[in-house]
Design an enzyme around this catalytic site. Sequence first.
Site, PDB file in Angstrom:
ATOM      1  N   TYR A  53      44.035  59.408  34.710  1.00 37.93           N
ATOM      2  CA  TYR A  53      43.586  57.164  34.856  1.00 37.93           C
ATOM      3  C   TYR A  53      42.692  57.426  33.262  1.00 37.93           C
ATOM      4  O   TYR A  53      41.045  58.642  32.806  1.00 37.93           O
ATOM      5  CB  TYR A  53      42.767  57.303  35.377  1.00 37.93           C
ATOM      6  CG  TYR A  53      43.478  57.255  36.971  1.00 37.93           C
ATOM      7  CD1 TYR A  53      44.941  57.510  36.893  1.00 37.93           C
ATOM      8  CD2 TYR A  53      43.293  58.009  37.499  1.00 37.93           C
ATOM      9  CE1 TYR A  53      45.872  57.081  37.988  1.00 37.93           C
ATOM     10  CE2 TYR A  53      44.022  57.823  38.966  1.00 37.93           C
ATOM     11  CZ  TYR A  53      45.139  57.936  39.274  1.00 37.93           C
ATOM     12  OH  TYR A  53      46.324  57.245  40.565  1.00 37.93           O
ATOM     13  N   SER A 238      48.157  52.225  47.146  1.00 39.55           N
ATOM     14  CA  SER A 238      49.016  51.295  46.401  1.00 39.55           C
ATOM     15  C   SER A 238      49.070  50.887  47.101  1.00 39.55           C
ATOM     16  O   SER A 238      50.540  50.067  47.892  1.00 39.55           O
ATOM     17  CB  SER A 238      50.144  51.137  45.251  1.00 39.55           C
ATOM     18  OG  SER A 238      50.120  49.624  45.267  1.00 39.55           O
ATOM     19  N   LEU A 240      48.376  47.344  48.297  1.00 42.82           N
ATOM     20  CA  LEU A 240      48.369  46.099  48.191  1.00 42.82           C
ATOM     21  C   LEU A 240      49.507  45.853  46.772  1.00 42.82           C
ATOM     22  O   LEU A 240      49.371  45.119  46.243  1.00 42.82           O
ATOM     23  CB  LEU A 240      47.004  45.814  47.400  1.00 42.82           C
ATOM     24  CG  LEU A 240      45.718  45.689  48.948  1.00 42.82           C
ATOM     25  CD1 LEU A 240      44.345  45.486  48.382  1.00 42.82           C
ATOM     26  CD2 LEU A 240      46.037  44.816  49.929  1.00 42.82           C
ATOM     27  N   LEU A 245      50.176  41.818  47.378  1.00 41.69           N
ATOM     28  CA  LEU A 245      49.622  41.171  48.409  1.00 41.69           C
ATOM     29  C   LEU A 245      48.163  40.771  48.780  1.00 41.69           C
ATOM     30  O   LEU A 245      48.153  40.285  50.154  1.00 41.69           O
ATOM     31  CB  LEU A 245      49.600  43.232  49.060  1.00 41.69           C
ATOM     32  CG  LEU A 245      51.294  42.998  49.699  1.00 41.69           C
ATOM     33  CD1 LEU A 245      51.225  44.607  49.689  1.00 41.69           C
ATOM     34  CD2 LEU A 245      51.506  42.579  50.653  1.00 41.69           C
ATOM     35  N   THR A 246      47.311  40.260  47.625  1.00 42.92           N
ATOM     36  CA  THR A 246      46.454  39.612  48.283  1.00 42.92           C
ATOM     37  C   THR A 246      46.659  38.211  47.562  1.00 42.92           C
ATOM     38  O   THR A 246      45.639  37.672  48.505  1.00 42.92           O
ATOM     39  CB  THR A 246      44.864  40.115  47.164  1.00 42.92           C
ATOM     40  OG1 THR A 246      45.544  39.938  45.329  1.00 42.92           O
ATOM     41  CG2 THR A 246      45.042  41.674  46.912  1.00 42.92           C
ATOM     42  N   GLY A 247      47.522  37.812  47.351  1.00 42.73           N
ATOM     43  CA  GLY A 247      48.217  36.722  47.103  1.00 42.73           C
ATOM     44  C   GLY A 247      47.787  36.256  45.771  1.00 42.73           C
ATOM     45  O   GLY A 247      47.968  34.958  45.158  1.00 42.73           O
TER      46      GLY A 247
END
Length: 350
Positions: A53, A238, A240, A245-247
């Site tokens: 990372y 992950s 989300l 998935l937050t849109g």
Amino acid sequence: MEYAKLGHSELQVSRVCLGSMTWGVQNNQHDADEQINHALAQGVNFIDTAEMYAIPPTPDTYGKTEAIIGDWIARNQAKRQETIIATKIAGPGMHWVRDGGPITGEAVIQSVENSLKRLQTDYIDLYQLHWPNRTSPHFGKQWPNTFSFADVDVNSQRSQMLEILQALNECITAGKIRHCGLSDETTWGISTYLELAEKHSLPKMVSIQNEFSLLCQKDWPYLIEHCHHADVAYLPWSPLASGLLTGKYANGARPAGSRWSLMNSNNIYRSTELAHSAVAQYADIAKDIGITPAQLALAWCNSVQGVTSSIIGATSMAQLKEDLAAFELTLDNETQKRIANVIKQIPAPY
């Protein structure tokens, strides 16, 4: 905050694990400090990172996230013993990490030393193998015939696994790591590591982190059942679906500064018509019960039997607060039924 035992270890981890992959690209040191301090104040005691990372991974971003966490640790020594730090050694494939070579015993020992220096700590609570040396059904490779099992030399893989366990044992004996775990592994991988540990009196893997969300349930129930009975913690990453998935990526949107805005569109394998259709239906369910789509996804993940701690990531304090609030929610039976109906209609959208 609720806590759960990390597999067969003695560690009690918060049901929320603070992910850190954005620290070093989308977030700076100040942002990370704010996120860590707020999360700890809410009872989170578990932080996950990796040597590769920040994300997206590049030679320039390699090791930056560990260094940011290390800077925080250096200024907050009193909080170190209360905080469970997990990091990972990268698997093969990136030319700037050990020339793209596989995980070996030597690589484990050297990488632990390097991570300790970047993290500015004397020990790592959980040291994980980021992905296996062999090709495995992760990162969009879960479809039948995507790769060949026959290409795997089982004896060679077992020999590599044994060498890795021996190196991990050396690090544990030296007090440099407390426990070891897996990431992006399979049921065969877990069982083989456990078998070798038992046979050779070496450390048992205490956890595995794999992708798991409303859009990705390939581990349920078979791998998760194995984890439960083998006393191996299951840690969804992950939850989300990389923010899908937050849109926020609906209708082709790419908000400035978001992860997808930084990625090559050809590499965004989650962006399918089916996935966007499922996300829209989940967003309608969330709206009907008065919560955000992100909170619906996280509350659902937290409700799944066998899940130990869900790894969340945020690029803003507002997102972090929204995500943490999800773990105070209990979805009622009607909502669970509506979610299940969407899953049945679109079980594997990417």
